[in-house]
Design an enzyme around this catalytic site. Structure first.
Site: not given
Ligand code: NAD
Ligand code: TDX
Length: 359
Positions: A136-137, A162
């Site tokens: 959603d970012e 990002y």
């Molecule tokens: P993560 O960082 O935990 O995992 C990413 C994975 O991708 C890792 O296993 C890493 O080794 C692999 N990777 C990174 N670069 C690579 C490359 N060049 N080739 C092959 N593998 C590679 O991420 P996540 O939190 O599991 O997020 C997964 C997906 O969901 C991402 O596309 C992220 O943008 C999206 N997303 C995450 C969140 C969230 O809250 N975590 C929210 C919205 C969308």
């Molecule tokens: O130490 C911290 N202190 C703090 O106040 C960290 C790590 C985060 N924050 C705040 C920043 C954000 O407002 O907390 C909120 C959540 O931060 P993150 O966990 O870094 O997530 P965010 O930046 O919202 O992004 C996450 O959600 C959308 C995922 O990392 C992304 O991959 C995804 O797309």
């Protein structure tokens, strides 16, 4: 039915693989392609490693030859593309790796899938689908007006390197759909939480710092709002879009769980105190005194909130885990898996691949 899952060793990818193998068992086969960056942890998938219908391939999605070779050696039906650099703070200090993996890596995958799935007349083989997992970012930031939400047609307005890289990758998928009729869907979801999340992200970071008596860094005034989605609900949403989503459509996936960061921090402290027995020495240190307000994140988006109306209407998806329950499940999981946290924070987990695969 063979799935190619990219980034399956990461947080959401490993939860998705668990969800899918539990739901479909031997009816599906999963090939997990992951580069194993700092965020990729194969220990997350220990319990599926020996299964005949699961295969791990260590590869960088930017490596066009390797990716093409996978499509040539396997009959891939479906791609679920998670692999990405995912942490906003890291993108602020080191943007180029985000452009490489998130933009170039997605382009490489699209090209390989198109080459494998395209018929001589430019149409695509029946039943193929590429599901691109996004965030959603890409929509930017909402005001604090509680009646505003991100919809599928909200214009893109990314602010961090990002989210700009994820927006670019979404645009590439859209371009393939528009130009070639490439069979794909895009999902944009809100902040996930649950087991196996790397402790750089807010929730596992706060749990880990509390358990180690470390200060909890809260950015700015702590009132930024995120819309939290339990990771298993997300996995189910992706599966439903794969099964029921109309080709070429985007679906937003969100939990209707808006919370200020500071509310989450305080809730984690309270819940940890409730879970830990009085005899546990760590309990005395876990108080709100650990909260430390620090400088704000650069370009910090104020509020995210998703409308999941479309996926509800078209695929019947709804979040099942409310935040009040999901956060307790998550905290319990981190308490019950201290060795996972220990190995991830010490870097030990990175030896697992060489021990397991002997390379
Ligand atoms: P993560 O960082 O935990 O995992 C990413 C994975 O991708 C890792 O296993 C890493 O080794 C692999 N990777 C990174 N670069 C690579 C490359 N060049 N080739 C092959 N593998 C590679 O991420 P996540 O939190 O599991 O997020 C997964 C997906 O969901 C991402 O596309 C992220 O943008 C999206 N997303 C995450 C969140 C969230 O809250 N975590 C929210 C919205 C969308
Ligand atoms: O130490 C911290 N202190 C703090 O106040 C960290 C790590 C985060 N924050 C705040 C920043 C954000 O407002 O907390 C909120 C959540 O931060 P993150 O966990 O870094 O997530 P965010 O930046 O919202 O992004 C996450 O959600 C959308 C995922 O990392 C992304 O991959 C995804 O797309």
């Amino acid at each position: 039915m063979t799935y190619l899952v990219t980034g399956g060793a990461g947080f959401i990818g490993s939860n998705y693989i668990h969800y899918m193998l539990k739901k479909y068992g031997g009816a599906i086969r999963i090939i997990n392609v992951d580069k194993l960056t700092y965020a990729g942890n194969l220990e997350n998938l220990k319990d599926v490693e020996g299964l005949d219908n699961y295969r791990f391939v260590k590869a960088d999605i930017c490596d066009a030859d390797k990716v093409r070779a996978i499509f040539e050696s396997e009959e891939i039906d479906r791609v679920v593309h998670f692999a990405a650099e995912s942490h906003v703070d890291r993108s602020i200090s080191d943007p180029l790796v985000f452009v490489k993996t998130n933009v170039v890596g997605t382009a490489v995958l699209l090209e390989a899938a198109k080459a494998a799935w395209e018929n001589a007349d430019g149409s695509f083989k029946e039943g193929k689908k590429f599901l691109h997992v996004s965030t959603d970012e890409v929509y930017g930031s909402l005001s604090e007006d509680k009646n505003t939400f991100f919809y599928e047609d909200t214009p893109y307005s990314p602010h961090s390197p990002y989210s700009a890289s994820k927006a670019s990758s979404d645009m590439l998928v859209k371009a393939y759909m528009d130009t070639y009729n490439f069979p794909a869907n895009i999902t944009n979801c809100s902040n996930n939480y649950g087991p196996y999340q790397f402790p750089e992200k807010l929730i596992p970071l706060v749990i880990n710092n509390c358990l180690n008596g470390k200060k909890i860094p809260v950015y700015g005034d702590g009132k930024n709002v995120r819309d939290w989605l339990y990771v298993e609900d997300h996995a189910r949403g992706i599966d439903m879009v794969m099964e029921k989503g109309r080709l070429f459509e985007t679906y937003n996936i969100g939990g209707h769980n808006e919370m200020q960061n500071i509310e989450i921090v305080k809730l984690i402290i309270k819940t940890l105190r409730e879970f830990l027995p009085d005899t546990d020495k760590r309990k005395q240190r876990i108080t709100e005194d650990l909260i430390t307000y620090v400088g704000d994140r650069k370009g910090h988006d104020r509020r995210y909130a998703i409308s999941p109306d479309k996926i509800k209407k078209e695929a019947g998806w709804e979040p099942e885990t409310m935040f009040a329950d999901g956060i307790r499940l998550s905290i319990k999981w981190y308490l019950e898996n201290p060795e996972w946290m220990e190995r991830v924070t010490s870097g030990d987990y990175q030896n697992y691949y060489s021990q397991m695969y002997g390379e």
